[in-house]
Design a protein around this motif. Structure first.
Motif, PDB file in Angstrom:
ATOM      1  N   GLY A 290       0.818  -1.211   0.000  1.00 47.24           N
ATOM      2  CA  GLY A 290       0.000   0.000   0.000  1.00 47.24           C
ATOM      3  C   GLY A 290       0.845   1.252   0.000  1.00 47.24           C
ATOM      4  O   GLY A 290       1.999   1.246  -0.440  1.00 47.24           O
ATOM      5  N   GLU A 291       0.263   2.343   0.495  1.00 46.65           N
ATOM      6  CA  GLU A 291       0.996   3.616   0.576  1.00 46.65           C
ATOM      7  C   GLU A 291       2.108   3.506   1.615  1.00 46.65           C
ATOM      8  O   GLU A 291       1.940   2.876   2.650  1.00 46.65           O
ATOM      9  CB  GLU A 291       0.031   4.741   0.976  1.00 46.65           C
ATOM     10  CG  GLU A 291      -1.097   4.990   0.002  1.00 46.65           C
ATOM     11  CD  GLU A 291      -0.647   5.739  -1.243  1.00 46.65           C
ATOM     12  OE1 GLU A 291       0.522   6.199  -1.283  1.00 46.65           O
ATOM     13  OE2 GLU A 291      -1.455   5.868  -2.169  1.00 46.65           O
ATOM     14  N   PRO A 292       3.281   4.134   1.372  1.00 46.12           N
ATOM     15  CA  PRO A 292       3.603   4.944   0.199  1.00 46.12           C
ATOM     16  C   PRO A 292       4.333   4.180  -0.906  1.00 46.12           C
ATOM     17  O   PRO A 292       4.512   4.699  -2.000  1.00 46.12           O
ATOM     18  CB  PRO A 292       4.527   6.010   0.790  1.00 46.12           C
ATOM     19  CG  PRO A 292       5.277   5.259   1.856  1.00 46.12           C
ATOM     20  CD  PRO A 292       4.290   4.285   2.444  1.00 46.12           C
ATOM     21  N   LEU A 293       4.772   2.934  -0.632  1.00 46.13           N
ATOM     22  CA  LEU A 293       5.592   2.220  -1.613  1.00 46.13           C
ATOM     23  C   LEU A 293       4.790   1.712  -2.798  1.00 46.13           C
ATOM     24  O   LEU A 293       5.268   1.702  -3.932  1.00 46.13           O
ATOM     25  CB  LEU A 293       6.302   1.038  -0.937  1.00 46.13           C
ATOM     26  CG  LEU A 293       7.496   1.366  -0.040  1.00 46.13           C
ATOM     27  CD1 LEU A 293       8.107   0.094   0.513  1.00 46.13           C
ATOM     28  CD2 LEU A 293       8.551   2.160  -0.804  1.00 46.13           C
ATOM     29  N   LYS A 294       3.597   1.191  -2.549  1.00 46.30           N
ATOM     30  CA  LYS A 294       2.726   0.637  -3.591  1.00 46.30           C
ATOM     31  C   LYS A 294       3.414  -0.488  -4.366  1.00 46.30           C
ATOM     32  O   LYS A 294       3.287  -0.600  -5.583  1.00 46.30           O
ATOM     33  CB  LYS A 294       2.264   1.729  -4.555  1.00 46.30           C
ATOM     34  CG  LYS A 294       1.465   2.845  -3.901  1.00 46.30           C
ATOM     35  CD  LYS A 294       1.020   3.871  -4.924  1.00 46.30           C
ATOM     36  CE  LYS A 294       0.242   5.004  -4.289  1.00 46.30           C
ATOM     37  NZ  LYS A 294      -0.169   6.040  -5.273  1.00 46.30           N
ATOM     38  N   ASP A 295       4.134  -1.325  -3.639  1.00 47.10           N
ATOM     39  CA  ASP A 295       4.790  -2.481  -4.251  1.00 47.10           C
ATOM     40  C   ASP A 295       3.810  -3.646  -4.219  1.00 47.10           C
ATOM     41  O   ASP A 295       3.803  -4.454  -3.289  1.00 47.10           O
ATOM     42  CB  ASP A 295       6.060  -2.819  -3.477  1.00 47.10           C
ATOM     43  CG  ASP A 295       6.816  -4.004  -4.074  1.00 47.10           C
ATOM     44  OD1 ASP A 295       6.337  -4.578  -5.072  1.00 47.10           O
ATOM     45  OD2 ASP A 295       7.883  -4.365  -3.527  1.00 47.10           O
ATOM     46  N   ILE A 296       2.966  -3.736  -5.246  1.00 42.98           N
ATOM     47  CA  ILE A 296       1.877  -4.715  -5.217  1.00 42.98           C
ATOM     48  C   ILE A 296       2.373  -6.159  -5.275  1.00 42.98           C
ATOM     49  O   ILE A 296       1.620  -7.081  -4.980  1.00 42.98           O
ATOM     50  CB  ILE A 296       0.867  -4.453  -6.358  1.00 42.98           C
ATOM     51  CG1 ILE A 296       1.531  -4.580  -7.730  1.00 42.98           C
ATOM     52  CG2 ILE A 296       0.211  -3.091  -6.185  1.00 42.98           C
ATOM     53  CD1 ILE A 296       0.542  -4.493  -8.880  1.00 42.98           C
ATOM     54  N   SER A 297       3.651  -6.354  -5.605  1.00 43.78           N
ATOM     55  CA  SER A 297       4.198  -7.715  -5.573  1.00 43.78           C
ATOM     56  C   SER A 297       4.192  -8.274  -4.155  1.00 43.78           C
ATOM     57  O   SER A 297       4.218  -9.504  -3.965  1.00 43.78           O
ATOM     58  CB  SER A 297       5.623  -7.737  -6.134  1.00 43.78           C
ATOM     59  OG  SER A 297       6.532  -7.072  -5.258  1.00 43.78           O
ATOM     60  N   LYS A 298       4.145  -7.412  -3.171  1.00 45.50           N
ATOM     61  CA  LYS A 298       4.192  -7.853  -1.783  1.00 45.50           C
ATOM     62  C   LYS A 298       2.889  -8.496  -1.325  1.00 45.50           C
ATOM     63  O   LYS A 298       2.852  -9.112  -0.259  1.00 45.50           O
ATOM     64  CB  LYS A 298       4.554  -6.684  -0.869  1.00 45.50           C
ATOM     65  CG  LYS A 298       5.970  -6.158  -1.069  1.00 45.50           C
ATOM     66  CD  LYS A 298       7.008  -7.250  -0.852  1.00 45.50           C
ATOM     67  CE  LYS A 298       8.420  -6.748  -1.140  1.00 45.50           C
ATOM     68  NZ  LYS A 298       9.418  -7.841  -1.032  1.00 45.50           N
ATOM     69  N   TYR A 299       1.818  -8.337  -2.102  1.00 52.88           N
ATOM     70  CA  TYR A 299       0.585  -9.052  -1.744  1.00 52.88           C
ATOM     71  C   TYR A 299       0.824 -10.565  -1.734  1.00 52.88           C
ATOM     72  O   TYR A 299       0.267 -11.289  -0.901  1.00 52.88           O
ATOM     73  CB  TYR A 299      -0.536  -8.708  -2.723  1.00 52.88           C
ATOM     74  CG  TYR A 299      -1.184  -7.368  -2.475  1.00 52.88           C
ATOM     75  CD1 TYR A 299      -1.788  -7.075  -1.261  1.00 52.88           C
ATOM     76  CD2 TYR A 299      -1.206  -6.388  -3.483  1.00 52.88           C
ATOM     77  CE1 TYR A 299      -2.389  -5.843  -1.034  1.00 52.88           C
ATOM     78  CE2 TYR A 299      -1.809  -5.153  -3.261  1.00 52.88           C
ATOM     79  CZ  TYR A 299      -2.394  -4.882  -2.043  1.00 52.88           C
ATOM     80  OH  TYR A 299      -2.988  -3.666  -1.823  1.00 52.88           O
TER      81      TYR A 299
END
Length: 527
Positions: A223-232
């Motif tokens: 999520g914010e602030p990185l928005k690294d959706i791979s981490k889901y």
């Protein structure tokens, strides 16, 4: 067990990082040289207790942090004072400075332990457990810092003295990379079972706890602030490991979770990590959970509380006025105690007095030692219901609302409606509607987290990582100004707080004292 700082050798006072000049001004003879200390197993154990002890401080989980600081969300109103929760505090605020110092002191104490642990004479298996706990606690302190202040210095070796204070802030992504490195290493070293006694006590994390916090860290990175959706994907994997372990399950009774916490009865099946704040009369350090927040009561023999926190109408309405969700009346009690009661006599609020209800999750009458100002009520950092909802959230973001995601949310809702209790009927009453799309299901998870975790120092964190912190606060003010609502002074307080909130409030200010001591430090935008 209580992690008593008084048992720790005085050399750990030297562990305070920049921003705590008091400790650094001590004369040399006040300190036991580190090289003369770490020789045997008991030294390492005491040092580990010293790391954990920082989390029991009054300005951290013992009271100020969850009440006068992180309650600055859309669910609570802190009645008085220029507290961070009221969005009045600035870079000179004492609570903000003390929390910053506590977290960096945790890191420094962990660094001293990790640097000296190799030379301690003790079995390697036990040494590895201590190493794992220290790595995890260091990483958790870094997680708290980067989550609340953004870029921070990365300290991995002990600060050598008062001249070793020039540390520049590192990018958020680099801080998270170090957190993941430390936590994944710790996951392999800490006890495998939550019931393990070795260095475990009530407060030390086991493998599933580390896995659960790793899921939280990865969801934050997505999520914010990185928005690294791979981490889901990683968040889903870590949460799934906890579920697959079989170590944990939901307490069938939501209210019993917090009665047990208040009465110092551990339940590792549900409460995977709680900060032990055991208080006995005469101790210098004590907690404020259930004292600052809680249902106000003036009789000490029953259970005293100042009751400084009210709920907003949003919290009560989130459950539904006519719903069977037992969390509503536990978290936002529809009554107050009659003044000076010794019996718990109650005075009920009317159906429209929704801003009058108190934050009532932690109830001091259940704590066995009665005191006007202090309690030893523990603080829950991670519960199994959080694992289920994090798994559902990550699953939905990756593949949409799968049967697994539905099952996880429905477990939490079933417990909330009493469907896990013996003799329960209509077992699917609380199930969410089938056939949702990803966006609708995302909102369901957001709403369920709101209902499940108020007063657990996680709501503001959730709002920020979802990118809706400012809009949520402003939305509560819009509701409070609804002319159809009964007049209430608390509605004015809600409005005043919301009017002060701006983009700068997503992060706290770097303490002025830190900037004055550390020439490598810069201030957050807007402060």
């Amino acid at each position: 067990m209580k992690f008593l700082a008084k048992l720790l050798p005085i050399f750990l006072c030297l562990a305070i990082v920049s921003g705590c000049e008091k400790a650094l001004n001590k004369s040399p003879e006040d300190f036991l040289p580190v090289e003369n200390y770490f020789t045997k197993e008991s030294d390492a154990v005491l040092a580990l207790n010293g790391v954990m002890d920082m989390m029991t401080k009054r300005d951290y989980y013992a009271g100020q942090f969850p009440t006068r600081m992180l309650s600055g969300d859309d669910l609570f109103v802190t009645l008085t004072g220029s507290y961070p929760a009221n969005h009045i505090a600035d870079a000179s605020d004492l609570l903000i400075r003390n929390l910053w110092n506590n977290l960096f002191s945790t890191i420094q104490r962990a660094n001293i332990l990790l640097a000296n642990l190799p030379k301690v004479s003790m079995p390697e298996t036990k040494k590895n457990v201590i190493k794992g706990e220290a790595l995890f606690l260091r990483a958790y302190a870094m997680f708290m810092l980067v989550d609340m202040w953004g870029p921070i210095p990365i300290n991995l070796v002990p600060t050598s003295g008062p001249n070793d204070v020039v540390r520049a802030r590192q990018p958020v992504k680099d801080v998270y990379a170090q957190i993941l490195q430390d936590m994944t290493a710790a996951e392999k070293l800490v006890p495998a079972s939550a019931s393990a006694a070795e260095y475990g006590g009530g407060g030390y994390p086991a493998k599933t706890t580390v896995q659960g916090i790793l899921a939280r860290v990865c969801l934050t990175m997505a999520g914010e602030p990185l928005k690294d959706i791979s981490k889901y994907n990683e968040a889903r994997d870590w949460a799934a490991k906890v579920v697959a372990s079989g170590e944990h399950k939901l307490n069938p009774d939501y209210t019993d979770i917090f009665i047990r916490i208040a009465s110092d009865q551990y339940d590792k099946m549900e409460v995977m990590w709680e900060i032990d704040l055991n208080y006995t009369a005469g101790l210098d350090e004590h907690g404020l959970i259930g004292s600052l927040n809680g249902i106000p009561g003036a009789d000490v023999s029953f259970g005293y509380s100042f009751g400084q926190m009210h709920v907003t109408r949003k919290l009560v309405n989130a459950y539904g006025i006519t719903s069977n969700d037992m969390r509503r009346d536990w978290n936002a009690a529809p009554f107050q105690y009659v003044s000076n009661t010794t019996t718990g006599a109650k005075s009920n609020f009317t159906a429209t007095q929704l801003y009058e209800r108190f934050d009532s999750k932690y109830r001091s009458q259940y704590y066995p030692v009665k005191h006007r100002d202090n309690t030893g009520i523990n603080f829950p950092v991670l519960r199994y219901s959080d694992i289920l909802l994090m798994l559902a959230e990550a699953e939905n973001e990756i593949d949409g609302p799968t049967p697994l995601a539905y099952a996880m949310v429905n477990q939490v809702r079933a417990r909330a409606y009493g469907k896990l209790l013996p003799g329960a009927t209509n077992l699917t009453e609380a199930d969410i509607a089938p056939g949702m799309d990803q966006v609708t299901f995302r909102q369901v998870i957001m709403d369920e987290r709101l209902r499940e975790f108020p007063s657990e120092a996680i709501r503001k964190h959730d709002l920020i990582r979802w990118g809706i912190f400012i809009s949520a606060i402003k939305g509560v003010a819009t509701d409070a100004n609804n002319p159809a609502l009964p007049l209430s002074g608390l509605r004015g307080q809600v409005t005043s707080i919301a009017n002060r909130v701006g983009n700068k409030d997503v992060l706290w200010p770097i303490p002025n004292a830190e900037i004055s001591l550390n020439s490598g430090m810069t201030q957050n935008e807007g402060w």
